[in-house]
Design a protein around this motif. Structure first.
Motif, PDB file in Angstrom:
ATOM      1  N   TRP A  22    -127.527  72.934 -58.381  1.00  0.00           N
ATOM      2  CA  TRP A  22    -127.379  73.179 -56.950  1.00  0.00           C
ATOM      3  C   TRP A  22    -128.173  72.180 -56.117  1.00  0.00           C
ATOM      4  CZ3 TRP A  22    -124.283  75.394 -53.693  1.00  0.00           C
ATOM      5  CH2 TRP A  22    -124.711  75.625 -52.384  1.00  0.00           C
ATOM      6  N   GLU A  23    -129.349  71.820 -56.574  1.00  0.00           N
ATOM      7  CA  GLU A  23    -130.244  70.977 -55.779  1.00  0.00           C
ATOM      8  C   GLU A  23    -129.953  69.480 -55.904  1.00  0.00           C
ATOM      9  OE1 GLU A  23    -132.392  71.878 -53.604  1.00  0.00           O
ATOM     10  OE2 GLU A  23    -132.252  74.040 -53.948  1.00  0.00           O
ATOM     11  N   LYS A  24    -129.208  69.057 -56.909  1.00  0.00           N
ATOM     12  CA  LYS A  24    -129.032  67.618 -57.095  1.00  0.00           C
ATOM     13  C   LYS A  24    -128.171  67.018 -55.982  1.00  0.00           C
ATOM     14  CE  LYS A  24    -125.169  67.803 -60.420  1.00  0.00           C
ATOM     15  NZ  LYS A  24    -124.750  67.406 -61.785  1.00  0.00           N
ATOM     16  N   ASP A  25    -128.375  65.747 -55.716  1.00  0.00           N
ATOM     17  CA  ASP A  25    -127.771  65.072 -54.563  1.00  0.00           C
ATOM     18  C   ASP A  25    -126.245  65.100 -54.601  1.00  0.00           C
ATOM     19  OD1 ASP A  25    -130.280  64.514 -53.608  1.00  0.00           O
ATOM     20  OD2 ASP A  25    -130.353  62.485 -54.434  1.00  0.00           O
ATOM     21  N   SER A  26    -125.664  64.911 -55.777  1.00  0.00           N
ATOM     22  CA  SER A  26    -124.206  64.860 -55.862  1.00  0.00           C
ATOM     23  C   SER A  26    -123.581  66.194 -55.446  1.00  0.00           C
ATOM     24  CB  SER A  26    -123.777  64.502 -57.288  1.00  0.00           C
ATOM     25  OG  SER A  26    -124.276  65.444 -58.220  1.00  0.00           O
ATOM     26  N   THR A  27    -124.222  67.299 -55.822  1.00  0.00           N
ATOM     27  CA  THR A  27    -123.710  68.607 -55.430  1.00  0.00           C
ATOM     28  C   THR A  27    -123.797  68.791 -53.919  1.00  0.00           C
ATOM     29  OG1 THR A  27    -124.386  69.572 -57.544  1.00  0.00           O
ATOM     30  CG2 THR A  27    -123.967  71.090 -55.728  1.00  0.00           C
ATOM     31  N   GLN A  28    -124.929  68.424 -53.337  1.00  0.00           N
ATOM     32  CA  GLN A  28    -125.112  68.579 -51.895  1.00  0.00           C
ATOM     33  C   GLN A  28    -124.153  67.697 -51.108  1.00  0.00           C
ATOM     34  OE1 GLN A  28    -127.104  70.954 -50.473  1.00  0.00           O
ATOM     35  NE2 GLN A  28    -127.307  71.606 -52.601  1.00  0.00           N
ATOM     36  N   ARG A  29    -123.882  66.486 -51.614  1.00  0.00           N
ATOM     37  CA  ARG A  29    -122.912  65.614 -50.933  1.00  0.00           C
ATOM     38  C   ARG A  29    -121.508  66.203 -51.006  1.00  0.00           C
ATOM     39  NH1 ARG A  29    -125.972  61.401 -53.402  1.00  0.00           N
ATOM     40  NH2 ARG A  29    -124.438  61.301 -55.104  1.00  0.00           N
ATOM     41  N   ALA A  30    -121.155  66.740 -52.161  1.00  0.00           N
ATOM     42  CA  ALA A  30    -119.830  67.348 -52.316  1.00  0.00           C
ATOM     43  C   ALA A  30    -119.684  68.564 -51.404  1.00  0.00           C
ATOM     44  CB  ALA A  30    -119.601  67.736 -53.777  1.00  0.00           C
ATOM     45  N   VAL A  31    -120.718  69.371 -51.318  1.00  0.00           N
ATOM     46  CA  VAL A  31    -120.675  70.546 -50.454  1.00  0.00           C
ATOM     47  C   VAL A  31    -120.567  70.131 -48.989  1.00  0.00           C
ATOM     48  CG1 VAL A  31    -122.053  72.481 -49.599  1.00  0.00           C
ATOM     49  CG2 VAL A  31    -121.888  72.062 -52.053  1.00  0.00           C
ATOM     50  N   GLY A  33    -119.233  67.363 -47.816  1.00  0.00           N
ATOM     51  CA  GLY A  33    -117.874  66.889 -47.595  1.00  0.00           C
ATOM     52  C   GLY A  33    -116.891  68.036 -47.477  1.00  0.00           C
ATOM     53  N   GLY A  34    -117.099  69.082 -48.273  1.00  0.00           N
ATOM     54  CA  GLY A  34    -116.230  70.252 -48.184  1.00  0.00           C
ATOM     55  C   GLY A  34    -116.333  70.951 -46.836  1.00  0.00           C
ATOM     56  N   LEU A  35    -117.548  71.006 -46.286  1.00  0.00           N
ATOM     57  CA  LEU A  35    -117.730  71.623 -44.966  1.00  0.00           C
ATOM     58  C   LEU A  35    -116.953  70.864 -43.893  1.00  0.00           C
ATOM     59  CD1 LEU A  35    -121.542  72.501 -44.923  1.00  0.00           C
ATOM     60  CD2 LEU A  35    -119.622  74.082 -45.048  1.00  0.00           C
ATOM     61  N   ILE A  36    -117.003  69.543 -43.967  1.00  0.00           N
ATOM     62  CA  ILE A  36    -116.270  68.730 -42.984  1.00  0.00           C
ATOM     63  C   ILE A  36    -114.766  68.975 -43.110  1.00  0.00           C
ATOM     64  CG2 ILE A  36    -115.718  66.368 -42.284  1.00  0.00           C
ATOM     65  CD1 ILE A  36    -118.525  65.563 -43.218  1.00  0.00           C
ATOM     66  N   ALA A  37    -114.290  69.008 -44.350  1.00  0.00           N
ATOM     67  CA  ALA A  37    -112.852  69.222 -44.576  1.00  0.00           C
ATOM     68  C   ALA A  37    -112.406  70.593 -44.062  1.00  0.00           C
ATOM     69  CB  ALA A  37    -112.539  69.079 -46.069  1.00  0.00           C
ATOM     70  N   VAL A  38    -113.198  71.613 -44.308  1.00  0.00           N
ATOM     71  CA  VAL A  38    -112.849  72.961 -43.851  1.00  0.00           C
ATOM     72  C   VAL A  38    -112.835  73.017 -42.329  1.00  0.00           C
ATOM     73  CG1 VAL A  38    -113.662  75.348 -43.744  1.00  0.00           C
ATOM     74  CG2 VAL A  38    -113.654  74.133 -45.932  1.00  0.00           C
ATOM     75  N   PHE A  39    -113.799  72.372 -41.685  1.00  0.00           N
ATOM     76  CA  PHE A  39    -113.867  72.386 -40.223  1.00  0.00           C
ATOM     77  C   PHE A  39    -112.635  71.714 -39.606  1.00  0.00           C
ATOM     78  CE2 PHE A  39    -115.496  70.342 -36.242  1.00  0.00           C
ATOM     79  CZ  PHE A  39    -115.627  71.507 -35.501  1.00  0.00           C
ATOM     80  N   VAL A  40    -112.277  70.556 -40.138  1.00  0.00           N
ATOM     81  CA  VAL A  40    -111.105  69.840 -39.629  1.00  0.00           C
ATOM     82  C   VAL A  40    -109.842  70.646 -39.888  1.00  0.00           C
ATOM     83  CG1 VAL A  40    -109.694  67.763 -39.876  1.00  0.00           C
ATOM     84  CG2 VAL A  40    -112.190  67.581 -39.851  1.00  0.00           C
ATOM     85  N   LEU A  41    -109.715  71.209 -41.088  1.00  0.00           N
ATOM     86  CA  LEU A  41    -108.537  72.011 -41.426  1.00  0.00           C
ATOM     87  C   LEU A  41    -108.435  73.242 -40.518  1.00  0.00           C
ATOM     88  CD1 LEU A  41    -106.121  72.491 -43.286  1.00  0.00           C
ATOM     89  CD2 LEU A  41    -107.659  73.705 -44.855  1.00  0.00           C
ATOM     90  N   ALA A  42    -109.581  73.850 -40.193  1.00  0.00           N
ATOM     91  CA  ALA A  42    -109.573  75.011 -39.300  1.00  0.00           C
ATOM     92  C   ALA A  42    -109.083  74.628 -37.914  1.00  0.00           C
ATOM     93  CB  ALA A  42    -110.970  75.623 -39.235  1.00  0.00           C
TER      94      ALA A  42
END
Length: 293
Positions: A22-31, A33-42
């Motif tokens: 959960w704490e590693k950088d790759s996970t946080q970057r992926a999360v 990016g997912g937030l941005i995608a969900v916001f735009v899709l909404a």
């Protein structure tokens, strides 16, 4: 005790990889990016519904206010913060309480943005003065709690660390990791239940308010675990006081407008006062360790 050591080893084997993932950088970057995608899709989905291009169940479930996309984004941010909170539970109780105040501040900001859903598009405040005052109160309260968090963190830096080491410290931390895993399972179960309720067209429950109720019981459990390993009165009183601060946060989440801000600020002041009194009268000048309490 041999069986307990096996349990603690198994808990650590499960918890530590999850925490690292959960704490590693790759996970946080992926999360992120997912937030941005969900916001735009909404935003896109809401606009399609406003134009009458959605039909059936999807149209019924989709709001018509673009401001609700902001509310969705902040809700997801809060979910991520709650997951981070769960992973801080094996650390000190004082650190966990600080994380809960961070979430309270974000909840107040989310509530302020959620109030925008009552406003028309394009935005105007004429006829919505009452709603604007609630937004200002929630936003202002979030800023005050944010400032008090800075005070709280400075006070925490002076707080005496535990003197435990070796196998005793390992068992103490492993016991708290076991509690954190149970809380994580409850969190996932509540989230899945809410999604199923939403998908079936029923009203989802107040997720964060109910989860904070779970946190109250988890904090009491952590207090009892701490008493098992740290039976000193000062430690018991301090940890119990932090559990009371968590209870006040829970009350703030369910209080009506304005009262929620006052109670939240009061809880933050209480936590700061408790830490200051502990540091002034009960901390002793011993060598600090890096081990979590």
């Amino acid at each position: 005790m041999h069986a307990m050591d096996k349990l603690f080893n198994g808990v650590t084997y499960v918890f530590d990889p999850l925490h690292h993932f959960w704490e590693k950088d790759s996970t946080q970057r992926a999360v992120g990016g997912g937030l941005i995608a969900v916001f735009v899709l909404a935003l896109i989905t809401i606009e399609l519904n406003r134009q009458g291009l959605l039909t059936g169940r999807l149209a019924e479930m989709t709001p018509t206010s673009h401001y609700m996309a902001i509310n969705l984004a902040f809700t997801l941010v809060l979910v991520l913060e709650v997951v981070s909170l769960i992973f801080t539970l094996p650390c000190s109780i004082s650190k966990s309480v600080g994380k809960q105040f961070e979430i309270l501040a974000l909840i107040l900001l989310r509530s302020a943005f959620k109030g925008l859903a009552d406003f028309p598009e394009p935005l105007t405040i004429v006829g919505y003065e009452k709603e604007l005052l609630v937004i200002l109160a929630d936003g202002g309260g979030a800023v005050v709690i944010f400032a008090l968090l800075g005070v709280y963190r400075m006070l925490r830096q002076r707080m005496q660390e535990t003197g435990m080491a070796g196998p005793t410290l390992f068992r103490f931390v492993a016991a708290k990791k076991l509690v954190a895993l149970f809380i994580l399972a409850i969190f996932i179960g509540m989230a899945v239940e809410n999604c199923l309720l939403l998908a079936s067209g029923r009203m989802p429950h107040a997720f964060f308010e109910k989860f904070y109720t779970v946190l109250i019981f988890s904090d009491i459990m952590l207090v009892l675990i701490a008493q098992r390993f740290l039976p000193e009165f000062r430690a018991v009183f301090r940890n119990s006081g932090f559990a009371l601060a968590t209870l006040l946060i829970r009350v703030a989440l369910t209080a009506p407008p304005y009262n929620n801000v006052l109670i939240g600020i009061g809880a933050a002041v209480f936590a700061c006062a408790l830490t200051l009194v502990y540091n002034t009268f009960y901390s002793t000048p011993v060598k600090r360790t890096k081990a979590p309490r």
